[in-house]
Every structure is written in C-alpha cells, then in structure tokens.
Design a protein around this motif. Structure first.
Motif, PDB file in Angstrom:
ATOM      1  N   PHE A  35      43.845  35.498  37.351  1.00 15.27           N
ATOM      2  CA  PHE A  35      42.478  35.055  37.127  1.00 15.27           C
ATOM      3  C   PHE A  35      42.203  34.853  35.634  1.00 15.27           C
ATOM      4  N   PRO A  36      41.424  33.825  35.292  1.00 13.60           N
ATOM      5  CA  PRO A  36      41.065  33.588  33.890  1.00 13.60           C
ATOM      6  C   PRO A  36      40.440  34.822  33.249  1.00 13.60           C
ATOM      7  N   GLY A  37      40.850  35.073  32.009  1.00 10.09           N
ATOM      8  CA  GLY A  37      40.315  36.208  31.273  1.00 10.09           C
ATOM      9  C   GLY A  37      41.110  37.483  31.433  1.00 10.09           C
ATOM     10  N   GLU A  38      42.148  37.471  32.283  1.00  7.24           N
ATOM     11  CA  GLU A  38      42.924  38.677  32.540  1.00  7.24           C
ATOM     12  C   GLU A  38      44.315  38.634  31.897  1.00  7.24           C
ATOM     13  N   GLY A  39      44.640  37.549  31.196  1.00 11.40           N
ATOM     14  CA  GLY A  39      45.976  37.402  30.634  1.00 11.40           C
ATOM     15  C   GLY A  39      45.961  36.968  29.183  1.00 11.40           C
ATOM     16  N   SER A  40      46.983  36.219  28.797  1.00 10.15           N
ATOM     17  CA  SER A  40      47.193  35.898  27.387  1.00 10.15           C
ATOM     18  C   SER A  40      46.798  34.470  26.998  1.00 10.15           C
ATOM     19  N   PHE A  41      46.416  33.633  27.956  1.00 11.37           N
ATOM     20  CA  PHE A  41      46.008  32.274  27.609  1.00 11.37           C
ATOM     21  C   PHE A  41      44.675  32.284  26.863  1.00 11.37           C
ATOM     22  N   LYS A  42      44.549  31.389  25.886  1.00  8.24           N
ATOM     23  CA  LYS A  42      43.295  31.216  25.165  1.00  8.24           C
ATOM     24  C   LYS A  42      42.561  30.028  25.778  1.00  8.24           C
ATOM     25  N   LEU A  43      41.741  30.319  26.771  1.00  6.36           N
ATOM     26  CA  LEU A  43      41.080  29.249  27.521  1.00  6.36           C
ATOM     27  C   LEU A  43      39.825  28.731  26.824  1.00  6.36           C
ATOM     28  N   GLU A  44      39.090  29.616  26.158  1.00  3.88           N
ATOM     29  CA  GLU A  44      37.809  29.205  25.579  1.00  3.88           C
ATOM     30  C   GLU A  44      37.946  28.061  24.574  1.00  3.88           C
ATOM     31  N   PRO A  45      38.926  28.084  23.658  1.00  3.80           N
ATOM     32  CA  PRO A  45      39.035  26.956  22.715  1.00  3.80           C
ATOM     33  C   PRO A  45      39.297  25.622  23.411  1.00  3.80           C
ATOM     34  N   ILE A  46      40.084  25.650  24.485  1.00  4.23           N
ATOM     35  CA  ILE A  46      40.371  24.413  25.215  1.00  4.23           C
ATOM     36  C   ILE A  46      39.114  23.903  25.902  1.00  4.23           C
ATOM     37  N   LEU A  47      38.430  24.782  26.601  1.00  4.05           N
ATOM     38  CA  LEU A  47      37.224  24.353  27.312  1.00  4.05           C
ATOM     39  C   LEU A  47      36.122  23.936  26.340  1.00  4.05           C
ATOM     40  N   ALA A  48      36.046  24.602  25.195  1.00  5.75           N
ATOM     41  CA  ALA A  48      35.059  24.203  24.186  1.00  5.75           C
ATOM     42  C   ALA A  48      35.347  22.794  23.678  1.00  5.75           C
ATOM     43  N   LEU A  49      36.630  22.480  23.490  1.00  7.43           N
ATOM     44  CA  LEU A  49      36.982  21.129  23.046  1.00  7.43           C
ATOM     45  C   LEU A  49      36.631  20.099  24.120  1.00  7.43           C
ATOM     46  N   LEU A  50      36.856  20.450  25.380  1.00  7.92           N
ATOM     47  CA  LEU A  50      36.511  19.522  26.467  1.00  7.92           C
ATOM     48  C   LEU A  50      35.005  19.264  26.498  1.00  7.92           C
ATOM     49  N   ARG A  51      34.229  20.306  26.236  1.00  8.83           N
ATOM     50  CA  ARG A  51      32.778  20.111  26.159  1.00  8.83           C
ATOM     51  C   ARG A  51      32.425  19.180  25.009  1.00  8.83           C
ATOM     52  N   GLN A  52      33.109  19.339  23.899  1.00  9.29           N
ATOM     53  CA  GLN A  52      32.817  18.516  22.721  1.00  9.29           C
ATOM     54  C   GLN A  52      33.076  17.043  22.979  1.00  9.29           C
ATOM     55  N   ILE A  53      34.104  16.734  23.766  1.00  6.40           N
ATOM     56  CA  ILE A  53      34.384  15.311  24.032  1.00  6.40           C
ATOM     57  C   ILE A  53      33.497  14.753  25.137  1.00  6.40           C
ATOM     58  N   PRO A  79      40.104  34.851  51.736  1.00  4.28           N
ATOM     59  CA  PRO A  79      39.516  33.764  50.952  1.00  4.28           C
ATOM     60  C   PRO A  79      38.158  34.117  50.359  1.00  4.28           C
ATOM     61  N   SER A  80      37.354  34.886  51.077  1.00  8.28           N
ATOM     62  CA  SER A  80      36.035  35.259  50.558  1.00  8.28           C
ATOM     63  C   SER A  80      36.152  36.128  49.316  1.00  8.28           C
ATOM     64  N   GLN A  81      37.131  37.045  49.312  1.00  8.17           N
ATOM     65  CA  GLN A  81      37.342  37.901  48.144  1.00  8.17           C
ATOM     66  C   GLN A  81      37.852  37.095  46.958  1.00  8.17           C
ATOM     67  N   VAL A  82      38.801  36.196  47.242  1.00  6.62           N
ATOM     68  CA  VAL A  82      39.345  35.348  46.179  1.00  6.62           C
ATOM     69  C   VAL A  82      38.250  34.474  45.590  1.00  6.62           C
ATOM     70  N   ALA A  83      37.403  33.926  46.455  1.00  8.24           N
ATOM     71  CA  ALA A  83      36.330  33.049  45.993  1.00  8.24           C
ATOM     72  C   ALA A  83      35.345  33.805  45.111  1.00  8.24           C
ATOM     73  N   GLU A  84      34.962  34.996  45.540  1.00  6.51           N
ATOM     74  CA  GLU A  84      33.999  35.776  44.759  1.00  6.51           C
ATOM     75  C   GLU A  84      34.573  36.159  43.402  1.00  6.51           C
ATOM     76  N   LEU A  85      35.804  36.661  43.391  1.00  6.94           N
ATOM     77  CA  LEU A  85      36.437  37.054  42.128  1.00  6.94           C
ATOM     78  C   LEU A  85      36.747  35.845  41.260  1.00  6.94           C
ATOM     79  N   GLY A  86      37.258  34.788  41.887  1.00  4.91           N
ATOM     80  CA  GLY A  86      37.646  33.598  41.140  1.00  4.91           C
ATOM     81  C   GLY A  86      36.470  32.882  40.525  1.00  4.91           C
ATOM     82  N   LEU A  87      35.404  32.728  41.304  1.00  7.71           N
ATOM     83  CA  LEU A  87      34.219  32.053  40.782  1.00  7.71           C
ATOM     84  C   LEU A  87      33.605  32.871  39.647  1.00  7.71           C
ATOM     85  N   GLY A  88      33.597  34.191  39.795  1.00  4.96           N
ATOM     86  CA  GLY A  88      33.078  35.035  38.720  1.00  4.96           C
ATOM     87  C   GLY A  88      33.884  34.884  37.445  1.00  4.96           C
TER      88      GLY A  88
END
Length: 277
Positions: A217-235, A255-264
């Motif tokens: 899940f996003p935010g639980e590992g080593s990828f830096k997602l915020e800079p990428i998504l911020a750049l996408l917003r900028q364009i 699926p309901s558990q995955v959806a709740e955790l994933g969407l959060g």
C-alpha cells in the motif's frame, strides 16, 4: 485546482470474482475500479451484459479503465489476427460498459531491431484507430524489466510517433522506479499524453530485486510518491490514480477490506501531494 481521482485495480484482489469486487469495493467505500478484463469476461460467461450493467448501477460503481491487452505491436500472421480479434471484442466490452481507457502492453521480445520498432509504431497507430471507432482511449504501459518499451521516455516516444490523439501512456510507478526511467522523464508528460496512472509502494529492498509480489500500500514502503503526484498536478493531470498491487498476501484479504485500506492509503498520498502545492 485539479484533483486526481482514486480507484482500485482488480489486480489488487486477483483471487476474487468480478461481482465480488464490485460489491466488496462498494462496501469498502470505493466506487471506482480498474477492470481486470479476464474477470469481466469470465463473469459474462454466466451473467448477461444487461444484468452486469445493473449490478454496476446498483452499487454506484464507475469503471475507470480496463487492463490489459497485449500482442498488438509486434505479432505477425495468424498470431496477430488472433490478438486483434480479441482486441476488438474487448473494445466492444469497453464501449458497452462505458470504460473510457484500455491499457495496452508492449510485446515481449528477446531483442528489438529498427524494423520491429517501425512495425510497433504502425501497429500502435492501427490499434488506436480501431479504438477510436469505439470511443476508447489506449494507454501504453512500459515495463521496467522488459527488453522493449521498458522506460517512460520510450513509451512517450512511441505514442508521439504514432500520431493518434486517443493514445497516451500509462504511468505505473512500480515500473518507473524499478526500471531505467529517470526523474526528468516525468517532465515529458502532458495532459495530452498521460492517459492513466497506477501507483503502489514497495517493500524496502534493492529495486533491482523488487518484483510485483513486493508491491504494498502507498505510504508503507520506500517509494517517493508525493513528488511524482505533485508534478502530475502541476502539469494539469486530473485523471485516475489506480492502486495496483500484485501481492499474493493482499489477494487473501476480502475485497471490502482491501478497498477500505487501499482507498485510505491513496487518499492520504493525494492529500500529502496537495499540501506540497
């Protein structure tokens, strides 16, 4: 200010059925999903298209995109005909269920030569023209470990060379980080050539060793997602951001558990990205 829209790929709950995903995602608070086409096709073997559309309407479910179609760019002869016949049937599904985007992956090859590259461009153009007849946009996905179309800049070049307005790239952050793509490649993206985005995080390990099963899940590992998504917003990108995990451990959850955790997790990353602006 543009706001990107979260959804969840059915690849994240690969062991469940299409109907289970629709109901489970809705129960978990997620009302948009990226369709795994094999699931939809299996579902339609015993359920009518009309009943399926009613299920989607009853659960207020939006189908953001469909994954995925291969074999279109380099195949030849009877193999090519079989892939295109399958492709056309899937375009009909997209049209009927109002799925706006179909993800396409490049063919697997041992080695790419100039002739094959020219064939790929011509084939992508032809596929785009077929898709346009069904009011579907194609999103070309690069894959970091592939021998052909392994980087974001290559995918963007192929899209530009084919010259069709209804073709863009699919930015899968996992393949971006684990392949040869570079941060400056992101500056080649525009609202016109970016068709879809898939995100995940990854277990803290050398990226050369990371596999699809290491997606988390996003935010639980080593990828830096915020800079990428911020750049996408900028364009000016305001399209879908799809959570795609191919993790066998996650597949065991409801699926309901995955959806709740994933969407959060998706919403937290998008909110963090917005704060950077």
């Amino acid at each position: 200010m543009n706001r990107m829209k979260p959804c969840i790929s059915e690849a994240t709950t690969l062991s469940s059925t299409f109907a289970d995903d629709v109901n489970g995602y809705a129960d978990g608070g997620c009302h948009a999903m990226e369709v795994w086409l094999t699931k939809l096709e299996t579902h339609l073997e015993i359920n009518s298209p009309a009943d399926t559309r009613k299920l989607l309407a009853d659960r207020d479910m939006t189908l953001a995109a469909a994954s995925y179609q291969g074999g279109l760019l380099l195949s030849q002869g009877e193999q090519r005909q079989a892939h295109y016949d399958h492709f056309k049937r899937r375009l009909e599904l997209c049209q009927f269920f109002k799925i706006p985007t179909l993800l396409v992956v490049a063919d697997f090859v041992d080695r790419l030569d100039p002739t094959s590259l020219e064939r790929a461009v011509v084939s992508l153009k032809q596929a785009a023209q077929w898709a346009a007849g069904f009011d579907v946009r194609l999103a070309l996905e690069f894959r970091g470990s592939a021998t052909f179309c392994s980087s974001l800049d290559m995918a963007i070049s192929l899209v530009a060379a084919c010259g069709e307005a209804n073709v863009g790239v699919n930015l899968d952050v996992f393949h971006y980080y684990t392949g040869p793509s570079k941060f400056e490649d992101l500056y080649l993206l525009t609202p016109a050539n970016l068709a879809f985005v898939q995100v995940s995080d990854v277990l803290d390990r050398p990226r050369e060793l990371a596999t699809d099963a290491d997606r988390i899940f996003p935010g639980e590992g080593s990828f830096k997602l915020e800079p990428i998504l911020a750049l996408l917003r900028q364009i000016g990108y305001d399209g879908w951001i799809s959570l795609e995990l191919l993790n066998p451990v996650v597949w065991q959850a409801k699926p309901s558990q995955v959806a709740e955790l994933g969407l959060g997790a998706l919403n937290r990353v998008l909110e963090a990205c917005q704060k950077r602006m």
